[in-house]
Design a protein around this motif. Structure first.
Motif, PDB file in Angstrom:
ATOM      1  N   ALA A 167     -43.208  73.932   6.759  1.00 27.95           N
ATOM      2  CA  ALA A 167     -43.470  74.958   5.746  1.00 27.95           C
ATOM      3  C   ALA A 167     -43.632  76.337   6.364  1.00 27.95           C
ATOM      4  O   ALA A 167     -43.125  77.337   5.825  1.00 27.95           O
ATOM      5  CB  ALA A 167     -44.721  74.586   4.948  1.00 27.95           C
ATOM      6  N   THR A 168     -44.313  76.422   7.486  1.00 28.44           N
ATOM      7  CA  THR A 168     -44.579  77.715   8.119  1.00 28.44           C
ATOM      8  C   THR A 168     -43.511  78.118   9.122  1.00 28.44           C
ATOM      9  O   THR A 168     -43.419  79.297   9.490  1.00 28.44           O
ATOM     10  CB  THR A 168     -45.937  77.682   8.828  1.00 28.44           C
ATOM     11  N   GLY A 169     -42.715  77.156   9.588  1.00 28.21           N
ATOM     12  CA  GLY A 169     -41.735  77.452  10.627  1.00 28.21           C
ATOM     13  C   GLY A 169     -42.339  77.515  12.017  1.00 28.21           C
ATOM     14  O   GLY A 169     -41.645  77.853  12.982  1.00 28.21           O
ATOM     15  N   ASP A 170     -43.615  77.195  12.162  1.00 34.48           N
ATOM     16  CA  ASP A 170     -44.291  77.231  13.451  1.00 34.48           C
ATOM     17  C   ASP A 170     -44.370  75.811  14.000  1.00 34.48           C
ATOM     18  O   ASP A 170     -45.173  74.990  13.541  1.00 34.48           O
ATOM     19  CB  ASP A 170     -45.694  77.818  13.280  1.00 34.48           C
ATOM     20  N   MET A 171     -43.545  75.526  14.990  1.00 37.98           N
ATOM     21  CA  MET A 171     -43.460  74.178  15.537  1.00 37.98           C
ATOM     22  C   MET A 171     -44.645  73.811  16.425  1.00 37.98           C
ATOM     23  O   MET A 171     -44.751  72.670  16.874  1.00 37.98           O
ATOM     24  CB  MET A 171     -42.164  74.017  16.338  1.00 37.98           C
ATOM     25  N   ARG A 172     -45.548  74.766  16.655  1.00 35.97           N
ATOM     26  CA  ARG A 172     -46.720  74.427  17.456  1.00 35.97           C
ATOM     27  C   ARG A 172     -47.617  73.422  16.740  1.00 35.97           C
ATOM     28  O   ARG A 172     -48.365  72.685  17.388  1.00 35.97           O
ATOM     29  CB  ARG A 172     -47.506  75.697  17.779  1.00 35.97           C
ATOM     30  N   LEU A 186     -36.498  69.242  13.922  1.00 37.04           N
ATOM     31  CA  LEU A 186     -37.328  70.017  13.010  1.00 37.04           C
ATOM     32  C   LEU A 186     -37.006  71.503  13.107  1.00 37.04           C
ATOM     33  O   LEU A 186     -36.950  72.212  12.089  1.00 37.04           O
ATOM     34  CB  LEU A 186     -38.804  69.768  13.320  1.00 37.04           C
ATOM     35  N   ASN A 187     -36.773  71.978  14.318  1.00 35.83           N
ATOM     36  CA  ASN A 187     -36.368  73.371  14.493  1.00 35.83           C
ATOM     37  C   ASN A 187     -35.047  73.645  13.786  1.00 35.83           C
ATOM     38  O   ASN A 187     -34.855  74.705  13.186  1.00 35.83           O
ATOM     39  CB  ASN A 187     -36.241  73.698  15.984  1.00 35.83           C
ATOM     40  N   GLY A 188     -34.137  72.667  13.846  1.00 38.41           N
ATOM     41  CA  GLY A 188     -32.856  72.827  13.163  1.00 38.41           C
ATOM     42  C   GLY A 188     -33.016  72.884  11.651  1.00 38.41           C
ATOM     43  O   GLY A 188     -32.330  73.659  10.973  1.00 38.41           O
ATOM     44  N   GLU A 189     -33.915  72.096  11.100  1.00 37.93           N
ATOM     45  CA  GLU A 189     -34.150  72.121   9.659  1.00 37.93           C
ATOM     46  C   GLU A 189     -34.706  73.470   9.212  1.00 37.93           C
ATOM     47  O   GLU A 189     -34.331  73.986   8.151  1.00 37.93           O
ATOM     48  CB  GLU A 189     -35.110  70.997   9.267  1.00 37.93           C
ATOM     49  N   VAL A 190     -35.577  74.040  10.010  1.00 42.75           N
ATOM     50  CA  VAL A 190     -36.143  75.346   9.656  1.00 42.75           C
ATOM     51  C   VAL A 190     -35.076  76.424   9.701  1.00 42.75           C
ATOM     52  O   VAL A 190     -35.005  77.291   8.816  1.00 42.75           O
ATOM     53  CB  VAL A 190     -37.314  75.683  10.605  1.00 42.75           C
ATOM     54  N   SER A 191     -34.213  76.369  10.713  1.00 44.70           N
ATOM     55  CA  SER A 191     -33.177  77.390  10.834  1.00 44.70           C
ATOM     56  C   SER A 191     -32.113  77.274   9.746  1.00 44.70           C
ATOM     57  O   SER A 191     -31.459  78.259   9.401  1.00 44.70           O
ATOM     58  CB  SER A 191     -32.516  77.297  12.208  1.00 44.70           C
ATOM     59  N   LYS A 192     -31.943  76.089   9.174  1.00 41.88           N
ATOM     60  CA  LYS A 192     -30.928  75.894   8.135  1.00 41.88           C
ATOM     61  C   LYS A 192     -31.399  76.326   6.754  1.00 41.88           C
ATOM     62  O   LYS A 192     -30.607  76.279   5.799  1.00 41.88           O
ATOM     63  CB  LYS A 192     -30.517  74.413   8.085  1.00 41.88           C
ATOM     64  N   VAL A 199     -41.977  79.166   2.117  1.00 39.61           N
ATOM     65  CA  VAL A 199     -42.151  77.809   1.600  1.00 39.61           C
ATOM     66  C   VAL A 199     -43.635  77.578   1.389  1.00 39.61           C
ATOM     67  O   VAL A 199     -44.441  77.758   2.309  1.00 39.61           O
ATOM     68  CB  VAL A 199     -41.576  76.745   2.563  1.00 39.61           C
ATOM     69  N   GLU A 200     -43.985  77.207   0.175  1.00 38.44           N
ATOM     70  CA  GLU A 200     -45.362  76.840  -0.129  1.00 38.44           C
ATOM     71  C   GLU A 200     -45.460  75.313  -0.190  1.00 38.44           C
ATOM     72  O   GLU A 200     -44.718  74.673  -0.935  1.00 38.44           O
ATOM     73  CB  GLU A 200     -45.812  77.453  -1.462  1.00 38.44           C
TER      74      GLU A 200
END
Length: 298
Positions: A167-172, A186-192, A199-200
């Motif tokens: 949701a936040t795009g922060d993979m940490r 997961l990084n790929g899903e955020v970039s797509k 995203v809430e």
């Protein structure tokens, strides 16, 4: 037996017991250092007084033969083979994850045959039952401190952290709970997400850890099929109620509904490397923990 020999025996037993008590912490504390810096075990050094009051254990070792028979009694190689056993250390450093799901779980279906004993669904359910039984046996026998409630709590923490990372795009948030390949995906899903700017996500009803069911388990050897290194995979059924809404850069709703709760059931596969044991459990490879390997589409 003379009084002198009896006295020496009592002294030897006393020193051996004292040495064992002083070194008892070594059984439970992970050793510092590596294979290069580790020192030979001295667990049996105190027993040298049993041989002779003037003769040490090191003098009795046949080092001229090219091997040390006392090394077979070094308990650290059995408790921490990933540190003190060269072959196991190489395997553990090379293979952090198996990389693929061993057996993809399929949710149960209703019985269709009039006789359940002849229905193929019974065979499939029996297979998953046997898988769970064997995986549980390996975990309890090979892992120090393993418990099903702790695993369920770990899965719930990973479930919330991965969704928060998406949701936040922060993979940490997700990094401590996923494998390296899953982190890349997961990084790929955020970039797509493209034009989606926000995203809430929130969990309207957080499941109790006891509601997380371990529906299937699997155990597999490392790719080289050598040593004690194995991988245990658990497929977890995770029910929850979530609210998801996706907005573009202008604040227009693209997907989801911020006012609607969705009933969600996910099947996630978690994996952990273990050092398979015959009798005594071990702490396992250094840094090993249950991590998300795959999210099944069921």
């Amino acid at each position: 037996m003379s009084q002198r020999h009896a006295a020496l025996g009592v002294v030897g037993i006393g020193m051996a017991l004292r040495n064992a008590v002083q070194q008892a912490g070594g059984w439970y504390a992970r050793p510092a250092g590596s294979l290069i810096t580790s020192q030979p075990s001295t667990s049996f050094a105190a027993a040298s007084v049993m041989l002779s009051p003037t003769q040490s254990m090191s003098s009795m070792r046949p080092t001229s033969l090219g091997f040390d028979p006392w090394s077979f009694f070094d308990y650290r190689k059995f408790v921490y083979p990933d540190v003190y056993d060269t072959n196991e250390a190489l395997l553990c450093n090379r293979y952090k994850t198996h990389g693929s799901v061993i057996d993809r779980y399929v949710p149960p279906k209703p019985f269709t045959h009039w006789n359940p004993l002849l229905d193929p669904e019974l065979d499939r359910r029996t297979k998953y039952f046997n898988f769970r039984l064997y995986a549980s046996f390996i975990c309890y026998r090979s892992l120090w401190g393993f418990s099903k409630p702790e695993l369920q709590a770990r899965i719930l923490a990973a479930y919330k952290s991965v969704h928060l990372a998406l949701a936040t795009g922060d993979m940490r948030y997700a990094e401590p709970y996923v494998t390296e390949n899953m982190l890349m995906r997961l990084n790929g899903e955020v970039s797509k997400r493209g034009r989606a700017a926000r995203v809430e996500w929130r969990m309207a009803s957080e499941p109790d850890p006891r509601d997380i069911r371990l529906v299937s388990g699997s155990v597999v050897h490392n790719p080289l099929k050598q040593g004690r290194l194995h991988f245990v995979q658990w497929t977890a059924r995770i029910p929850s109620r979530q609210v998801v809404a996706v907005y573009d850069a202008r604040g227009n709703l693209l997907a989801g509904d911020p006012e609607k709760e969705l009933e969600v059931v996910d099947y996630w596969v978690f994996e952990r490397p273990v050092l398979k044991a015959l009798v005594a459990p071990r702490p396992g490879p250094q840094g090993a923990d249950w991590r998300l390997l795959e999210r099944l589409q069921c």
